[in-house]
Structures are given as structure tokens and as C-alpha cells.
Scaffold this motif. Sequence first.
Motif, mmCIF file in Angstrom:
data_model
loop_
_atom_site.group_PDB
_atom_site.id
_atom_site.type_symbol
_atom_site.label_atom_id
_atom_site.label_comp_id
_atom_site.label_asym_id
_atom_site.label_seq_id
_atom_site.Cartn_x
_atom_site.Cartn_y
_atom_site.Cartn_z
ATOM 1 N N GLU A 1 0.842 -1.197 0.000
ATOM 2 C CA GLU A 1 0.000 0.000 0.000
ATOM 3 C C GLU A 1 0.877 1.248 0.000
ATOM 4 N N CYS A 2 0.855 1.965 -1.121
ATOM 5 C CA CYS A 2 1.700 3.154 -1.247
ATOM 6 C C CYS A 2 0.898 4.388 -1.603
ATOM 7 N N ASN A 3 -0.415 4.247 -1.687
ATOM 8 C CA ASN A 3 -1.247 5.368 -2.113
ATOM 9 C C ASN A 3 -1.910 6.102 -0.961
ATOM 10 N N SER A 4 -1.643 5.662 0.275
ATOM 11 C CA SER A 4 -2.368 6.231 1.414
ATOM 12 C C SER A 4 -1.993 7.681 1.685
ATOM 13 N N ARG A 5 -0.827 8.114 1.206
ATOM 14 C CA ARG A 5 -0.364 9.471 1.510
ATOM 15 C C ARG A 5 -0.483 10.424 0.325
ATOM 16 N N GLU B 1 -4.045 1.204 -8.292
ATOM 17 C CA GLU B 1 -4.285 2.243 -9.291
ATOM 18 C C GLU B 1 -3.077 3.158 -9.415
ATOM 19 N N SER B 2 -2.837 3.653 -10.610
ATOM 20 C CA SER B 2 -1.759 4.609 -10.843
ATOM 21 C C SER B 2 -2.362 5.998 -10.986
ATOM 22 N N VAL B 3 -1.504 7.007 -11.038
ATOM 23 C CA VAL B 3 -2.007 8.372 -11.171
ATOM 24 C C VAL B 3 -2.727 8.560 -12.503
ATOM 25 N N GLU B 4 -2.362 7.766 -13.511
ATOM 26 C CA GLU B 4 -3.032 7.860 -14.807
ATOM 27 C C GLU B 4 -4.472 7.364 -14.745
ATOM 28 N N ASP B 5 -4.797 6.575 -13.718
ATOM 29 C CA ASP B 5 -6.158 6.056 -13.580
ATOM 30 C C ASP B 5 -7.101 7.046 -12.900
ATOM 31 N N ALA B 6 -6.565 8.173 -12.439
ATOM 32 C CA ALA B 6 -7.368 9.121 -11.669
ATOM 33 C C ALA B 6 -8.497 9.697 -12.517
ATOM 34 N N THR B 7 -9.687 9.743 -11.949
ATOM 35 C CA THR B 7 -10.844 10.359 -12.599
ATOM 36 C C THR B 7 -11.342 11.499 -11.722
ATOM 37 N N PHE B 8 -11.905 12.521 -12.359
ATOM 38 C CA PHE B 8 -12.339 13.720 -11.647
ATOM 39 C C PHE B 8 -13.739 14.092 -12.118
ATOM 40 N N ASP B 9 -14.692 13.226 -11.827
ATOM 41 C CA ASP B 9 -16.043 13.449 -12.337
ATOM 42 C C ASP B 9 -17.065 13.767 -11.251
ATOM 43 N N ARG B 10 -16.630 13.859 -9.974
ATOM 44 C CA ARG B 10 -17.595 14.107 -8.913
ATOM 45 C C ARG B 10 -17.041 15.121 -7.912
ATOM 46 N N ALA B 11 -17.944 15.926 -7.355
ATOM 47 C CA ALA B 11 -17.586 16.892 -6.318
ATOM 48 C C ALA B 11 -18.805 17.100 -5.432
ATOM 49 N N SER B 12 -18.559 17.455 -4.160
ATOM 50 C CA SER B 12 -19.644 17.615 -3.202
ATOM 51 C C SER B 12 -19.926 19.087 -2.955
ATOM 52 N N PHE B 13 -21.213 19.456 -2.978
ATOM 53 C CA PHE B 13 -21.654 20.826 -2.779
ATOM 54 C C PHE B 13 -22.733 20.877 -1.704
ATOM 55 N N TRP B 14 -22.774 22.015 -0.988
ATOM 56 C CA TRP B 14 -23.923 22.309 -0.147
ATOM 57 C C TRP B 14 -24.974 22.972 -1.030
ATOM 58 N N VAL B 15 -26.182 22.428 -0.991
ATOM 59 C CA VAL B 15 -27.273 22.909 -1.839
ATOM 60 C C VAL B 15 -28.454 23.285 -0.961
ATOM 61 N N GLN B 16 -29.010 24.454 -1.224
ATOM 62 C CA GLN B 16 -30.230 24.880 -0.543
ATOM 63 C C GLN B 16 -31.421 24.493 -1.415
ATOM 64 N N MET B 17 -32.375 23.781 -0.838
ATOM 65 C CA MET B 17 -33.580 23.371 -1.557
ATOM 66 C C MET B 17 -34.753 24.218 -1.060
ATOM 67 N N HIS B 18 -35.154 25.159 -1.890
ATOM 68 C CA HIS B 18 -36.217 26.079 -1.518
ATOM 69 C C HIS B 18 -37.575 25.527 -1.960
ATOM 70 N N ASN B 19 -38.571 25.749 -1.114
ATOM 71 C CA ASN B 19 -39.931 25.265 -1.352
ATOM 72 C C ASN B 19 -40.015 23.751 -1.263
ATOM 73 N N HIS B 20 -39.067 23.160 -0.533
ATOM 74 C CA HIS B 20 -39.066 21.715 -0.345
ATOM 75 C C HIS B 20 -40.052 21.353 0.763
ATOM 76 N N PRO B 21 -40.908 20.368 0.549
ATOM 77 C CA PRO B 21 -41.832 19.952 1.610
ATOM 78 C C PRO B 21 -41.057 19.407 2.803
ATOM 79 N N LEU B 22 -41.195 20.050 3.951
ATOM 80 C CA LEU B 22 -40.373 19.725 5.113
ATOM 81 C C LEU B 22 -40.631 18.339 5.666
ATOM 82 N N CYS B 23 -41.775 17.774 5.353
ATOM 83 C CA CYS B 23 -42.075 16.439 5.868
ATOM 84 C C CYS B 23 -41.544 15.347 4.952
#
Length: 240
Positions: free
Chosen positions: A28-32, A108-130
Amino acid sequence: MDDPAKQWARLSLKAKENQTIDLPPAVECNSRILVAKLFTKRKVNLEALTRTLRSMWRSIQTFEVRDLGSNTVLLIFEDESVPQKLMMQGLWTFDKYLIGLNKPLGEESVEDATFDRASFWVQMHNHPLCRIYTATVEQVDASTIGECRGRFLRVRIQLDINQPLCRGRMVNIGEAESQWVAFQYEKLLIFCYWCSVLNHDEKDCHLWTDGSATVRTEDQQYSAWLLTRPHHKSSTVTSG
């Protein structure tokens, strides 16, 4: 340029080259390490990027930045716990452009890296609270007693950055009439006002470059209304 497979077929290996070598068991050499990609067409100055990262991550005492080309860098940390923390704490940006992070797994090698996802905070307005479907999100903004009701529902969602940002969704609530739930994205980065995709800006969009003689900026379907200011003084809990 010839197909690499055809080039390989024409090669004549010498006896030594054709000998098979047994490799030792995987270590295991990818942990860092993390692989980072800058989502901009402009060539990024490595020194400027390194200064920005050290400023953002000032609590991380030591890490190394190596250029991999094509606005991609390798990040090497001393502490093995840091890469996963940075993945969880993002979104990270450089000059208002998204920094995509990938943590290689296993062999996996660095060439296998994919960058297709990212996490965002999203406000959902008029969302039914229940109606809160926590299985679809990473986190829900809630009080210490688990209360998340207010002017809007605030959730952290992992998005496919190759797909257009949704301005909202029509939702069905039992037998009641469908209603529109509007989305607003916190800390939204530079994105394309033509197609609302995050991995390029409007000047690099094919809708503009292929049809710049006929399209007009006033015809843009997406604009800064998708952006909202960050919601301050809130706590977060991992969703169930």
C-alpha cells in the motif's frame, strides 16, 4: 499517428525483453497521496498553485506538489490521515475554478485518476419539510436536536460535474399537485452560463465557440441566480 496497438504488433522483442519478471506482493503506497486537477483551460502556474494550497491548508505542516502536466498535480503528504480529510472537507478552488481531487486505491496509478464528482452544499427552496430523503445526500444541515426545518432544506450532495447543474426539480407529493423545488448552490464556482456544466466556463463552451455568430449572451439559460451565499453558523450531521 498510428494506433498504439498496431505499433506494439510491429515490435520485435529481444530475448531479455521477452522474459517475464515476477513482481513482489503489492504494498500500500497510495495512502499518503492525492491527484489534483484544475478545471481551467489556462495553464496553471505551479508556484502560484502551491502557494494557494499552502495558504488554504495552513494546518497541514508538510506536503509536496509535483507537476503531472495538463493542469494535474500529485500531492504527497507526510500524514496518512490528511488525504481522506481533504476529500471530505472540500470543495477546494484555485482562482475560482474547481480543484478535482482523486485518491488512488489499491494498485491504481495516477493515470487512472478520474475527476467526475464533487460535493456541494445545496439549498432546496420550497421543499416539503415532511419529505426528506436522506439516503440521497451525504449530509443534512441540522441543529443539535436533529431539527432541519427552516426557510429551506440544506444538504450536502455529491454531483457529477460532467452533467449540467439542475436549477430545481418538479416533485410529486402524494395526491397533491406537483410543485417546483428550486436549488441554490453555495460557494458555486466559475461555471458555464450556456450549459451549466462546471468543468469549463462560457468562453470554452462548444455552444459559444461553434455558434458564436448566432448565439447571444442574453439567450443564456443559466446565470448567477444558481449561486447563493454560504449559510453561516450551522452545524452538520451525517445523513442516515
